[in-house]
Design a protein around this motif. Structure first.
Motif, PDB file in Angstrom:
ATOM      1  N   MET A   1       0.829  -1.208   0.000  1.00 12.74           N
ATOM      2  CA  MET A   1       0.000   0.000   0.000  1.00 12.74           C
ATOM      3  C   MET A   1       0.860   1.253   0.000  1.00 12.74           C
ATOM      4  O   MET A   1       0.688   2.140  -0.789  1.00 12.74           O
ATOM      5  N   CYS A   2       1.802   1.341   0.944  1.00 11.45           N
ATOM      6  CA  CYS A   2       2.731   2.469   1.045  1.00 11.45           C
ATOM      7  C   CYS A   2       4.019   1.922   1.635  1.00 11.45           C
ATOM      8  O   CYS A   2       4.113   0.752   2.007  1.00 11.45           O
ATOM      9  N   ARG A   3       5.015   2.755   1.749  1.00  7.35           N
ATOM     10  CA  ARG A   3       6.240   2.451   2.493  1.00  7.35           C
ATOM     11  C   ARG A   3       6.512   3.645   3.390  1.00  7.35           C
ATOM     12  O   ARG A   3       6.296   4.796   2.995  1.00  7.35           O
ATOM     13  N   HIS A   4       6.997   3.387   4.610  1.00  2.72           N
ATOM     14  CA  HIS A   4       7.350   4.521   5.455  1.00  2.72           C
ATOM     15  C   HIS A   4       8.572   4.213   6.304  1.00  2.72           C
ATOM     16  O   HIS A   4       9.031   3.063   6.393  1.00  2.72           O
ATOM     17  N   LEU A   5       9.098   5.275   6.920  1.00  2.00           N
ATOM     18  CA  LEU A   5      10.361   5.179   7.655  1.00  2.00           C
ATOM     19  C   LEU A   5      10.404   6.257   8.723  1.00  2.00           C
ATOM     20  O   LEU A   5       9.986   7.393   8.485  1.00  2.00           O
TER      21      LEU A   5
ATOM     22  N   ALA B   1       9.079   9.757   7.222  1.00  2.00           N
ATOM     23  CA  ALA B   1       8.820   9.918   5.789  1.00  2.00           C
ATOM     24  C   ALA B   1       7.972   8.773   5.265  1.00  2.00           C
ATOM     25  O   ALA B   1       7.963   7.672   5.830  1.00  2.00           O
ATOM     26  N   ALA B   2       7.269   9.027   4.149  1.00  4.37           N
ATOM     27  CA  ALA B   2       6.419   8.007   3.542  1.00  4.37           C
ATOM     28  C   ALA B   2       6.329   8.221   2.046  1.00  4.37           C
ATOM     29  O   ALA B   2       6.330   9.359   1.569  1.00  4.37           O
ATOM     30  N   VAL B   3       6.255   7.115   1.298  1.00  3.13           N
ATOM     31  CA  VAL B   3       5.905   7.142  -0.115  1.00  3.13           C
ATOM     32  C   VAL B   3       4.569   6.426  -0.256  1.00  3.13           C
ATOM     33  O   VAL B   3       4.291   5.472   0.455  1.00  3.13           O
ATOM     34  N   ARG B   4       3.715   6.895  -1.181  1.00  2.00           N
ATOM     35  CA  ARG B   4       2.310   6.492  -1.176  1.00  2.00           C
ATOM     36  C   ARG B   4       1.912   5.661  -2.396  1.00  2.00           C
ATOM     37  O   ARG B   4       2.293   5.978  -3.520  1.00  2.00           O
ATOM     38  N   SER B   5       1.151   4.627  -2.131  1.00  2.00           N
ATOM     39  CA  SER B   5       0.411   3.894  -3.154  1.00  2.00           C
ATOM     40  C   SER B   5      -1.062   4.052  -2.807  1.00  2.00           C
ATOM     41  O   SER B   5      -1.552   3.434  -1.859  1.00  2.00           O
ATOM     42  N   ALA B   6      -1.771   4.886  -3.526  1.00  2.00           N
ATOM     43  CA  ALA B   6      -3.148   5.218  -3.179  1.00  2.00           C
ATOM     44  C   ALA B   6      -4.067   4.017  -3.378  1.00  2.00           C
ATOM     45  O   ALA B   6      -3.980   3.304  -4.385  1.00  2.00           O
ATOM     46  N   THR B   7      -4.945   3.784  -2.410  1.00  2.00           N
ATOM     47  CA  THR B   7      -5.986   2.782  -2.575  1.00  2.00           C
ATOM     48  C   THR B   7      -6.879   3.194  -3.744  1.00  2.00           C
ATOM     49  O   THR B   7      -7.224   4.376  -3.867  1.00  2.00           O
ATOM     50  N   PRO B   8      -7.242   2.259  -4.638  1.00  2.00           N
ATOM     51  CA  PRO B   8      -8.103   2.629  -5.771  1.00  2.00           C
ATOM     52  C   PRO B   8      -9.349   3.387  -5.324  1.00  2.00           C
ATOM     53  O   PRO B   8     -10.009   3.010  -4.352  1.00  2.00           O
ATOM     54  N   GLY B   9      -9.616   4.496  -6.023  1.00  7.13           N
ATOM     55  CA  GLY B   9     -10.773   5.322  -5.702  1.00  7.13           C
ATOM     56  C   GLY B   9     -10.475   6.481  -4.786  1.00  7.13           C
ATOM     57  O   GLY B   9     -11.314   7.375  -4.622  1.00  7.13           O
ATOM     58  N   MET B  10      -9.290   6.484  -4.158  1.00  4.05           N
ATOM     59  CA  MET B  10      -8.929   7.594  -3.282  1.00  4.05           C
ATOM     60  C   MET B  10      -8.128   8.633  -4.050  1.00  4.05           C
ATOM     61  O   MET B  10      -7.431   8.312  -5.018  1.00  4.05           O
ATOM     62  N   PRO B  11      -8.211   9.906  -3.656  1.00  2.00           N
ATOM     63  CA  PRO B  11      -7.565  10.971  -4.431  1.00  2.00           C
ATOM     64  C   PRO B  11      -6.048  10.883  -4.401  1.00  2.00           C
ATOM     65  O   PRO B  11      -5.452  10.399  -3.440  1.00  2.00           O
TER      66      PRO B  11
END
Length: 250
Positions: A1-5, A87-97
């Protein structure tokens, strides 16, 4: 979904923990190893929060474009030193902005927060949890995403309980309604990092001088410790506690 640190230790350029190692957080944006069915890449924006020495609240930089396309990570954030970074990099859930407001970290007062995962039927689920937790106004949500709504609930509970209690309280209430929820939560205040594992991976690297809590190890250092599922992490330089989900005293 995302990665964070999350990073705590000697002051470093703010962008440095994000590009550290052959499998850095920036690399994980396009080549993650442990997404576990939550997408394939993390190209829907990123954010970095940091606490400078003596500051009582974090500063934040966010961009809804892929992290690899933004030279500010090194050219600008590389000029700012801080002893604490989340910090975080994002993988948006389908349907979310896919927009700046939807990018973690979310911040409030001394806190910065990131969520790796998803909440099924999040609108009704988190509305019910918010009502139980006494959230005064759901319209204060920063973005129309499960992560932003979850943060609004959590920050309300943080006003009543210790961080480790708040994280487990909110997680338990969500899981009672949605057992399939994925709740890897990452919280920092500039002095301590708290995290939970629920479905997605998490690892910790600690020395006497620094500690890193990350979705995936950024290098092959044998000191990385994988965190089991349904566990709570409380981390400071030289000191990490990893405990199974259990009722905590407030």
């Amino acid at each position: 979904m995302c990665r964070h640190l999350g990073y705590l230790g000697p002051a470093v350029p703010v962008g440095e923990p994000v590009v550290r190692g052959a499998h850095s957080l920036r690399v994980q944006a396009w080549a993650p190893r442990e997404m576990r069915g939550g997408g394939t890449i993390n190209a829907d924006g990123f954010g970095i929060a940091w606490w400078q020495a003596g500051a009582t609240s974090p500063t934040r930089y966010r961009n809804p474009t892929p992290i690899w396309s933004d030279p500010a990570v090194e050219e600008v954030l590389g000029q700012i030193a801080a002893p604490a970074v989340l910090a975080a990099v994002r993988s948006a859930t389908p349907g979310m902005p896919v927009d700046r407001a939807s990018c973690a970290p979310f911040v409030h007062e001394q806190w910065a927060f990131s969520h790796n995962g998803m909440v099924p039927d999040w609108r009704s689920t988190l509305a019910a949890v918010a009502a139980e937790c006494g959230v005064p106004n759901l319209l204060d949500v920063e973005a129309t995403t499960d992560s932003a709504a979850l943060w609004l609930v959590l920050r309300t509970v943080l006003g009543v309980h210790k961080p480790e209690v708040a994280l487990l309280e909110v997680s338990a209430r969500i899981l009672d309604r949605q057992p399939a929820a994925r709740l890897n939560l990452l919280l920092g205040d500039g002095e301590t990092i708290w995290a939970t594992t629920c479905y997605h991976a998490l690892s910790v690297l600690v020395t006497d001088r620094e500690v890193i809590v990350a979705s995936e190890p950024y290098d092959d250092d044998p000191g990385w410790t994988g965190v089991p599922d349904r566990h709570l992490v409380i981390a400071r330089p030289g000191d990490v506690r990893i405990e199974p989900f259990a009722k905590q005293e407030s």
